[in-house]
Write an enzyme that holds these catalytic residues in place. Sequence first.
Site, PDB file in Angstrom:
ATOM      1  N   ASP A 201      32.149  -0.706  45.139  1.00 48.12           N
ATOM      2  CA  ASP A 201      32.696  -0.798  43.792  1.00 48.12           C
ATOM      3  C   ASP A 201      33.051   0.617  43.339  1.00 48.12           C
ATOM      4  O   ASP A 201      32.639   1.612  43.960  1.00 48.12           O
ATOM      5  CB  ASP A 201      31.647  -1.430  42.871  1.00 48.12           C
ATOM      6  CG  ASP A 201      32.097  -1.502  41.430  1.00 48.12           C
ATOM      7  OD1 ASP A 201      33.218  -1.983  41.184  1.00 48.12           O
ATOM      8  OD2 ASP A 201      31.342  -1.043  40.558  1.00 48.12           O
TER       9      ASP A 201
ATOM     10  N   ASP B 164      27.041  -1.800  41.367  1.00 40.26           N
ATOM     11  CA  ASP B 164      26.091  -1.677  40.267  1.00 40.26           C
ATOM     12  C   ASP B 164      26.032  -2.916  39.399  1.00 40.26           C
ATOM     13  O   ASP B 164      25.231  -2.980  38.461  1.00 40.26           O
ATOM     14  CB  ASP B 164      26.497  -0.502  39.376  1.00 40.26           C
ATOM     15  CG  ASP B 164      27.828  -0.767  38.683  1.00 40.26           C
ATOM     16  OD1 ASP B 164      27.847  -0.852  37.443  1.00 40.26           O
ATOM     17  OD2 ASP B 164      28.861  -0.912  39.367  1.00 40.26           O
TER      18      ASP B 164
ATOM     19  N   ASP C 204      33.816   1.819  39.356  1.00 43.22           N
ATOM     20  CA  ASP C 204      33.217   2.157  38.058  1.00 43.22           C
ATOM     21  C   ASP C 204      31.748   1.766  38.027  1.00 43.22           C
ATOM     22  O   ASP C 204      31.391   0.616  38.301  1.00 43.22           O
ATOM     23  CB  ASP C 204      33.948   1.429  36.924  1.00 43.22           C
ATOM     24  CG  ASP C 204      35.388   1.878  36.762  1.00 43.22           C
ATOM     25  OD1 ASP C 204      35.743   2.935  37.301  1.00 43.22           O
ATOM     26  OD2 ASP C 204      36.163   1.157  36.094  1.00 43.22           O
TER      27      ASP C 204
END
EC number: 3.1.3.18
Length: 227
Positions: free
Chosen positions: A11, A176, A13
């Site tokens: 990922d 995240d 961001d």
Amino acid sequence: MIENIKFIAFDLDGTLLDSVPDLADAADLTMRHLGREGVTVEQVTTWIGNGADILISRALSRSFDIDPQLDPALQRQARELFDHYYAAGGHQKSALYADVKTTLAHLHQAGVPMAIVTNKPSQFVPHLLEEHGLSAYFVDVIGGDTFPLKKPDPFALHWLMEKHQLIASEMLMVGDSRNDILAAQAASCRSLGLTYGYNYGQPISDSEPDVVCDHFKQLLDVVKLGC
């Protein structure tokens, strides 16, 4: 320990890049342009992760739960304004998390193919990677509008497995957000959840990734490569 990994998808961001200050600025300017109350970094931190359209709809609703009565024309206008302000801001406040670049460099030198799988609009991703010196590390860059479906749908991970002739257990998804973990689980891939990013205010452990790490560099300690 996660063994026999031959490909890692990341990922962006909240995983590689702390980008919420710039996203919050763009969302705040968008709301004010429309004559609405501005939004804060704290609010935007709990709204991101599903792509720009959802972020803007949440900002218009001033809630994680989107108002079903939102005017589609207003949503389109707000998205156009958001894109304008986000691009115009130059991403000056975004920064890599600690040890991201050195860890990616180590994996790259070890011959591990890597990809970006983000829900961020694809138009912004190459510039961000170039700006932070990460472009050379990734063999594929998949944005939120590259395919018809985005995370938590596993479409992008299935596409990567087919392209690189991998079985599911050979791919690791690092992220995240629960969207990252759910996508990996739906694709039967391995998953590593990071505790420091943006996960709607919830612990990433709630999504039950295979491994949870507090620091990005721990990736090197818990992943055994099969390349």
